[in-house]
Motif scaffolding. Sequence first.
Motif, PDB file in Angstrom:
ATOM      1  N   MET A 162     118.626  82.898 -52.365  1.00 19.13           N
ATOM      2  CA  MET A 162     117.689  82.748 -51.268  1.00 19.13           C
ATOM      3  C   MET A 162     118.442  82.123 -50.097  1.00 19.13           C
ATOM      4  N   ASP A 163     118.239  82.673 -48.908  1.00 17.82           N
ATOM      5  CA  ASP A 163     118.901  82.132 -47.720  1.00 17.82           C
ATOM      6  C   ASP A 163     118.122  80.935 -47.182  1.00 17.82           C
ATOM      7  N   LEU A 164     118.666  80.274 -46.176  1.00 20.56           N
ATOM      8  CA  LEU A 164     118.053  79.062 -45.631  1.00 20.56           C
ATOM      9  C   LEU A 164     116.688  79.357 -45.019  1.00 20.56           C
ATOM     10  N   LYS A 165     116.546  80.452 -44.304  1.00 13.86           N
ATOM     11  CA  LYS A 165     115.262  80.800 -43.695  1.00 13.86           C
ATOM     12  C   LYS A 165     114.197  80.985 -44.772  1.00 13.86           C
ATOM     13  N   GLY A 166     114.557  81.642 -45.861  1.00 11.79           N
ATOM     14  CA  GLY A 166     113.614  81.831 -46.960  1.00 11.79           C
ATOM     15  C   GLY A 166     113.189  80.510 -47.576  1.00 11.79           C
ATOM     16  N   LEU A 167     114.125  79.595 -47.694  1.00 14.29           N
ATOM     17  CA  LEU A 167     113.826  78.275 -48.237  1.00 14.29           C
ATOM     18  C   LEU A 167     112.891  77.499 -47.314  1.00 14.29           C
ATOM     19  N   VAL A 168     113.166  77.561 -46.012  1.00  9.97           N
ATOM     20  CA  VAL A 168     112.319  76.875 -45.033  1.00  9.97           C
ATOM     21  C   VAL A 168     110.911  77.456 -45.061  1.00  9.97           C
ATOM     22  N   ASP A 169     110.799  78.776 -45.109  1.00 10.25           N
ATOM     23  CA  ASP A 169     109.491  79.420 -45.170  1.00 10.25           C
ATOM     24  C   ASP A 169     108.723  79.020 -46.427  1.00 10.25           C
ATOM     25  N   LYS A 170     109.424  78.926 -47.530  1.00 14.31           N
ATOM     26  CA  LYS A 170     108.791  78.520 -48.789  1.00 14.31           C
ATOM     27  C   LYS A 170     108.284  77.071 -48.698  1.00 14.31           C
ATOM     28  N   ALA A 171     109.075  76.182 -48.075  1.00 14.66           N
ATOM     29  CA  ALA A 171     108.662  74.788 -47.903  1.00 14.66           C
ATOM     30  C   ALA A 171     107.442  74.703 -46.995  1.00 14.66           C
ATOM     31  N   LYS A 172     107.442  75.477 -45.903  1.00 12.23           N
ATOM     32  CA  LYS A 172     106.298  75.477 -44.984  1.00 12.23           C
ATOM     33  C   LYS A 172     105.030  75.929 -45.697  1.00 12.23           C
ATOM     34  N   THR A 173     105.145  76.971 -46.488  1.00 13.72           N
ATOM     35  CA  THR A 173     103.989  77.478 -47.219  1.00 13.72           C
ATOM     36  C   THR A 173     103.470  76.429 -48.201  1.00 13.72           C
ATOM     37  N   ALA A 174     104.375  75.766 -48.874  1.00 12.21           N
ATOM     38  CA  ALA A 174     103.973  74.743 -49.844  1.00 12.21           C
ATOM     39  C   ALA A 174     103.274  73.581 -49.142  1.00 12.21           C
ATOM     40  N   LEU A 175     103.810  73.137 -48.009  1.00 14.68           N
ATOM     41  CA  LEU A 175     103.206  72.007 -47.292  1.00 14.68           C
ATOM     42  C   LEU A 175     101.899  72.406 -46.621  1.00 14.68           C
ATOM     43  N   ARG A 176     101.782  73.638 -46.171  1.00 15.18           N
ATOM     44  CA  ARG A 176     100.541  74.113 -45.564  1.00 15.18           C
ATOM     45  C   ARG A 176      99.435  74.111 -46.617  1.00 15.18           C
ATOM     46  N   GLY A 177      99.774  74.491 -47.831  1.00 12.13           N
ATOM     47  CA  GLY A 177      98.796  74.529 -48.913  1.00 12.13           C
ATOM     48  C   GLY A 177      98.522  73.172 -49.539  1.00 12.13           C
TER      49      GLY A 177
END
Length: 91
Positions: A1-16
């Motif tokens: 997973m690239d850095l952008k994918g990791l950041v997107d995953k973190a954002k989704t987790a924190l949004r939820g």
Amino acid sequence: MDLKGLVDKAKTALRGNPHLIEKGGAAIDKATKGKYTGHVDKAQDAVRKAVGAENQGAPQPGQTPQNPTAQNPTPQNPTPPQDQPRQNPPQ
């Protein structure tokens, strides 16, 4: 997973789970003994804005948190001292 994918995953987790933003800030405040509380609060606001959770998480001024925790909670079923017999309540 690239850095952008990791950041997107973190954002989704924190949004939820916006309570995790508060939990992280509380951990930092505890570790620093509240020395940087103002900075931590600003960082939490920035994270909420970045993940799109501005209306979730910390209560707005004048509101009380939904699950406030007591500073010195009393136990629900305190145990009696070992040297004294337990007394039954009157019926």
